[in-house]
Design a protein around this motif. Structure first.
Motif, PDB file in Angstrom:
ATOM      1  N   GLN A 199       0.868  -1.181   0.000  1.00  0.00           N
ATOM      2  CA  GLN A 199       0.000   0.000   0.000  1.00  0.00           C
ATOM      3  C   GLN A 199       0.903   1.229   0.000  1.00  0.00           C
ATOM      4  O   GLN A 199       1.263   1.777   1.034  1.00  0.00           O
ATOM      5  CB  GLN A 199      -0.913  -0.005   1.235  1.00  0.00           C
ATOM      6  CG  GLN A 199      -1.882   1.165   1.331  1.00  0.00           C
ATOM      7  CD  GLN A 199      -2.852   1.203   0.175  1.00  0.00           C
ATOM      8  OE1 GLN A 199      -2.492   1.671  -0.917  1.00  0.00           O
ATOM      9  NE2 GLN A 199      -4.064   0.726   0.400  1.00  0.00           N
ATOM     10  N   THR A 200       1.317   1.635  -1.178  1.00  0.00           N
ATOM     11  CA  THR A 200       2.342   2.672  -1.311  1.00  0.00           C
ATOM     12  C   THR A 200       1.784   4.088  -1.170  1.00  0.00           C
ATOM     13  O   THR A 200       2.549   5.032  -0.973  1.00  0.00           O
ATOM     14  CB  THR A 200       3.075   2.548  -2.653  1.00  0.00           C
ATOM     15  OG1 THR A 200       2.123   2.603  -3.727  1.00  0.00           O
ATOM     16  CG2 THR A 200       3.838   1.217  -2.710  1.00  0.00           C
ATOM     17  N   ASP A 201       0.480   4.252  -1.299  1.00  0.00           N
ATOM     18  CA  ASP A 201      -0.128   5.568  -1.136  1.00  0.00           C
ATOM     19  C   ASP A 201      -0.157   5.893   0.354  1.00  0.00           C
ATOM     20  O   ASP A 201      -0.917   5.298   1.125  1.00  0.00           O
ATOM     21  CB  ASP A 201      -1.545   5.555  -1.715  1.00  0.00           C
ATOM     22  CG  ASP A 201      -2.191   6.945  -1.713  1.00  0.00           C
ATOM     23  OD1 ASP A 201      -1.763   7.797  -0.915  1.00  0.00           O
ATOM     24  OD2 ASP A 201      -3.136   7.157  -2.485  1.00  0.00           O
ATOM     25  N   GLN A 202       0.662   6.857   0.772  1.00  0.00           N
ATOM     26  CA  GLN A 202       0.809   7.173   2.180  1.00  0.00           C
ATOM     27  C   GLN A 202      -0.439   7.807   2.785  1.00  0.00           C
ATOM     28  O   GLN A 202      -0.532   7.965   4.002  1.00  0.00           O
ATOM     29  CB  GLN A 202       2.005   8.100   2.388  1.00  0.00           C
ATOM     30  CG  GLN A 202       3.347   7.448   2.126  1.00  0.00           C
ATOM     31  CD  GLN A 202       3.737   6.465   3.229  1.00  0.00           C
ATOM     32  OE1 GLN A 202       3.709   6.789   4.403  1.00  0.00           O
ATOM     33  NE2 GLN A 202       4.106   5.242   2.841  1.00  0.00           N
ATOM     34  N   SER A 203      -1.411   8.164   1.959  1.00  0.00           N
ATOM     35  CA  SER A 203      -2.650   8.733   2.481  1.00  0.00           C
ATOM     36  C   SER A 203      -3.661   7.648   2.838  1.00  0.00           C
ATOM     37  O   SER A 203      -4.707   7.955   3.436  1.00  0.00           O
ATOM     38  CB  SER A 203      -3.275   9.693   1.460  1.00  0.00           C
ATOM     39  OG  SER A 203      -3.769   8.980   0.321  1.00  0.00           O
ATOM     40  N   LEU A 204      -3.357   6.392   2.512  1.00  0.00           N
ATOM     41  CA  LEU A 204      -4.298   5.297   2.759  1.00  0.00           C
ATOM     42  C   LEU A 204      -3.837   4.445   3.933  1.00  0.00           C
ATOM     43  O   LEU A 204      -2.643   4.252   4.143  1.00  0.00           O
ATOM     44  CB  LEU A 204      -4.431   4.424   1.503  1.00  0.00           C
ATOM     45  CG  LEU A 204      -5.033   5.118   0.271  1.00  0.00           C
ATOM     46  CD1 LEU A 204      -5.047   4.166  -0.915  1.00  0.00           C
ATOM     47  CD2 LEU A 204      -6.441   5.629   0.571  1.00  0.00           C
ATOM     48  N   PRO A 205      -4.782   3.890   4.694  1.00  0.00           N
ATOM     49  CA  PRO A 205      -4.418   3.112   5.876  1.00  0.00           C
ATOM     50  C   PRO A 205      -3.945   1.710   5.540  1.00  0.00           C
ATOM     51  O   PRO A 205      -4.292   1.152   4.491  1.00  0.00           O
ATOM     52  CB  PRO A 205      -5.731   3.059   6.659  1.00  0.00           C
ATOM     53  CG  PRO A 205      -6.789   3.089   5.606  1.00  0.00           C
ATOM     54  CD  PRO A 205      -6.244   4.021   4.544  1.00  0.00           C
ATOM     55  N   THR A 206      -3.164   1.136   6.437  1.00  0.00           N
ATOM     56  CA  THR A 206      -2.833  -0.286   6.378  1.00  0.00           C
ATOM     57  C   THR A 206      -3.499  -1.029   7.539  1.00  0.00           C
ATOM     58  O   THR A 206      -3.392  -2.242   7.650  1.00  0.00           O
ATOM     59  CB  THR A 206      -1.315  -0.516   6.449  1.00  0.00           C
ATOM     60  OG1 THR A 206      -0.833  -0.116   7.744  1.00  0.00           O
ATOM     61  CG2 THR A 206      -0.590   0.267   5.367  1.00  0.00           C
ATOM     62  N   MET A 207      -4.182  -0.286   8.399  1.00  0.00           N
ATOM     63  CA  MET A 207      -4.944  -0.854   9.507  1.00  0.00           C
ATOM     64  C   MET A 207      -6.079   0.107   9.838  1.00  0.00           C
ATOM     65  O   MET A 207      -5.893   1.329   9.815  1.00  0.00           O
ATOM     66  CB  MET A 207      -4.052  -1.045  10.750  1.00  0.00           C
ATOM     67  CG  MET A 207      -4.772  -1.646  11.955  1.00  0.00           C
ATOM     68  SD  MET A 207      -3.786  -1.590  13.498  1.00  0.00           S
ATOM     69  CE  MET A 207      -2.377  -2.591  13.064  1.00  0.00           C
ATOM     70  N   ILE A 208      -7.259  -0.452  10.096  1.00  0.00           N
ATOM     71  CA  ILE A 208      -8.383   0.353  10.571  1.00  0.00           C
ATOM     72  C   ILE A 208      -8.856  -0.222  11.897  1.00  0.00           C
ATOM     73  O   ILE A 208      -9.017  -1.435  12.050  1.00  0.00           O
ATOM     74  CB  ILE A 208      -9.546   0.369   9.554  1.00  0.00           C
ATOM     75  CG1 ILE A 208      -9.129   1.104   8.271  1.00  0.00           C
ATOM     76  CG2 ILE A 208     -10.776   1.041  10.154  1.00  0.00           C
ATOM     77  CD1 ILE A 208     -10.225   1.208   7.223  1.00  0.00           C
ATOM     78  N   LEU A 209      -9.069   0.651  12.870  1.00  0.00           N
ATOM     79  CA  LEU A 209      -9.567   0.264  14.183  1.00  0.00           C
ATOM     80  C   LEU A 209     -10.825   1.069  14.491  1.00  0.00           C
ATOM     81  O   LEU A 209     -10.911   2.247  14.159  1.00  0.00           O
ATOM     82  CB  LEU A 209      -8.509   0.517  15.256  1.00  0.00           C
ATOM     83  CG  LEU A 209      -7.173  -0.230  15.076  1.00  0.00           C
ATOM     84  CD1 LEU A 209      -6.171   0.216  16.142  1.00  0.00           C
ATOM     85  CD2 LEU A 209      -7.380  -1.736  15.139  1.00  0.00           C
ATOM     86  N   ALA A 210     -11.779   0.426  15.137  1.00  0.00           N
ATOM     87  CA  ALA A 210     -13.082   1.041  15.370  1.00  0.00           C
ATOM     88  C   ALA A 210     -13.044   2.036  16.526  1.00  0.00           C
ATOM     89  O   ALA A 210     -12.014   2.242  17.181  1.00  0.00           O
ATOM     90  CB  ALA A 210     -14.133  -0.046  15.620  1.00  0.00           C
ATOM     91  N   THR A 211     -14.186   2.629  16.786  1.00  0.00           N
ATOM     92  CA  THR A 211     -14.304   3.668  17.807  1.00  0.00           C
ATOM     93  C   THR A 211     -14.724   3.106  19.162  1.00  0.00           C
ATOM     94  O   THR A 211     -15.154   3.863  20.046  1.00  0.00           O
ATOM     95  CB  THR A 211     -15.347   4.718  17.363  1.00  0.00           C
ATOM     96  OG1 THR A 211     -16.599   4.057  17.098  1.00  0.00           O
ATOM     97  CG2 THR A 211     -14.886   5.431  16.102  1.00  0.00           C
ATOM     98  N   ASP A 212     -14.600   1.795  19.355  1.00  0.00           N
ATOM     99  CA  ASP A 212     -15.079   1.166  20.588  1.00  0.00           C
ATOM    100  C   ASP A 212     -14.344   1.634  21.841  1.00  0.00           C
ATOM    101  O   ASP A 212     -14.829   1.398  22.950  1.00  0.00           O
ATOM    102  CB  ASP A 212     -14.961  -0.368  20.476  1.00  0.00           C
ATOM    103  CG  ASP A 212     -15.764  -0.922  19.324  1.00  0.00           C
ATOM    104  OD1 ASP A 212     -16.956  -0.613  19.238  1.00  0.00           O
ATOM    105  OD2 ASP A 212     -15.192  -1.657  18.502  1.00  0.00           O
TER     106      ASP A 212
END
Length: 257
Positions: A115-128
Motif C-alpha cells: 500500500q504505497t499511497d501514504q494517504s491510505l491506511p494499512t490498519m483500521i480500528l473502530a471507535t469502541d
C-alpha cells in the motif's frame, strides 16, 4: 453487524508485489518446498518483518484518547518482539492507522508495504475505545498481531474444531439451501469458509500448537459446534502468543567472549 465486513484480513491486490516486498524485507519469508511435496506457487510466503528493524507507525486520524488506546494495545506485543514500534508524528509510516466506526482490519505483516499511497491506511480500528476500552484493546491487539504477520488461530493447521457448518452459515445470513451456483451466495459461502473452515497449510506458514486462548482466535459460539466446544473472546495475549512472536522475532544470541 456482518462480521465479514466488520473484521477481515486485508489481501493485497497484487500477490506478486506482496511476495517481492516480503522477500526483500526478510528473505526468511521465502517458502521452500519440502521434499516429496509438489512445488508450490511462487507467491506462497510468510509476511514477517526483518527482526531488529524499526516499524514506523503513523495515525491518519483519531483523537488523543484513540491514539493512547492504540499505543497501549501495541505495548502488549513490544516485550515479545525484536522490533521497535515507533509511533511517529505525521501520516507517513510503515503502518498507518485510521479510526473508523464499526470496522477492524489490517494488512498481514509486510503486505502493508504494497500500500504505497501514504494517504491510505494499512490498519483500521473502530471507535469502541469510547464505550469499552477492554473490548477495543482486545481487537486492537488482534489487528497488531496481523500487522506483525500472525494469521487467524482458528485456521491453525492443527485446529480440530467440531464445526456445525450449517449453523455458522446461518449465523452469517447465508441460507442453508443457498444456491452455490449463484455468484453472491458462493462468494458469501467462500468468505465464511475462509474465516473459519479452510485451515492453513502447515508447510506454508509458521505456527505454534493450536491455542484456543490466542488473541488471534475468533470467538466460537457453542451453537456453532457439535458437542461441548466454544471459544470466548480472548482479552489478553496468551503464553503461546508471546512464545510464537519471540520465536519469529528473536534477539541475536549473545556473543561469547
Amino acid at each position: 453487524m456482518d462480521i465479514m465486513s466488520t473484521y477481515h484480513l486485508e489481501t493485497p491486490m497484487d500477490p506478486k508485489a506482496s511476495y517481492e516486498v516480503a522477500i526483500a524485507e526478510n528473505p526468511a519469508n521465502r517458502v521452500v518446498s519440502t521434499p516429496g511435496r509438489q512445488k508450490r506457487a511462487a507467491g506462497k510466503h510468510t509476511h514477517f518483518w526483518a527482526p531488529g528493524r524499526t516499524l514506523r507507525i503513523a495515525f491518519l486520524n483519531g483523537d488523543e484518547a484513540f491514539k493512547n488506546a492504540v499505543k497501549t494495545a501495541a505495548s502488549n506485543w513490544q516485550p515479545h518482539i525484536n522490533l521497535n514500534l515507533d509511533f511517529v508524528e505525521g501520516t507517513e509510516g510503515d503502518i498507518r492507522i485510521k479510526c473508523e466506526q464499526g470496522i477492524y482490519w489490517s494488512f498481514l505483516g509486510t503486505a502493508a508495504l504494497t500500500q504505497t499511497d501514504q494517504s491510505l491506511p494499512t490498519m483500521i480500528l473502530a471507535t469502541d475505545y469510547r464505550y469499552s476500552l477492554k473490548f477495543f484493546l482486545a481487537n486492537a491487539m488482534h489487528e497488531f498481531g496481523h500487522a506483525l504477520g500472525a494469521q487467524h488461530e482458528q485456521l491453525n493447521p492443527a485446529a480440530n474444531i467440531p464445526w456445525n457448518k450449517p449453523a455458522v452459515y446461518a449465523a452469517h445470513w447465508l441460507p442453508e439451501n443457498a444456491d452455490e451456483d449463484s455468484y453472491q451466495d458462493s462468494l458469501t459461502r467462500k468468505k465464511v469458509d475462509d474465516l473459519y473452515f479452510n485451515l492453513l497449510d502447515a508447510n506454508e506458514v509458521k505456527n505454534s500448537p493450536y491455542d484456543p486462548l490466542s488473541i488471534m482466535h475468533y470467538a466460537v459460539r457453542q451453537e456453532w459446534t457439535d458437542g461441548d466446544f466454544k471459544v470466548d473472546l480472548n482479552f489478553v495475549l496468551s503464553e503461546k502468543d508471546k512464545a510464537f512472536m519471540t520465536q519469529v522475532y528473536p534477539y541475536p544470541e549473545a556473543q561469547s567472549e
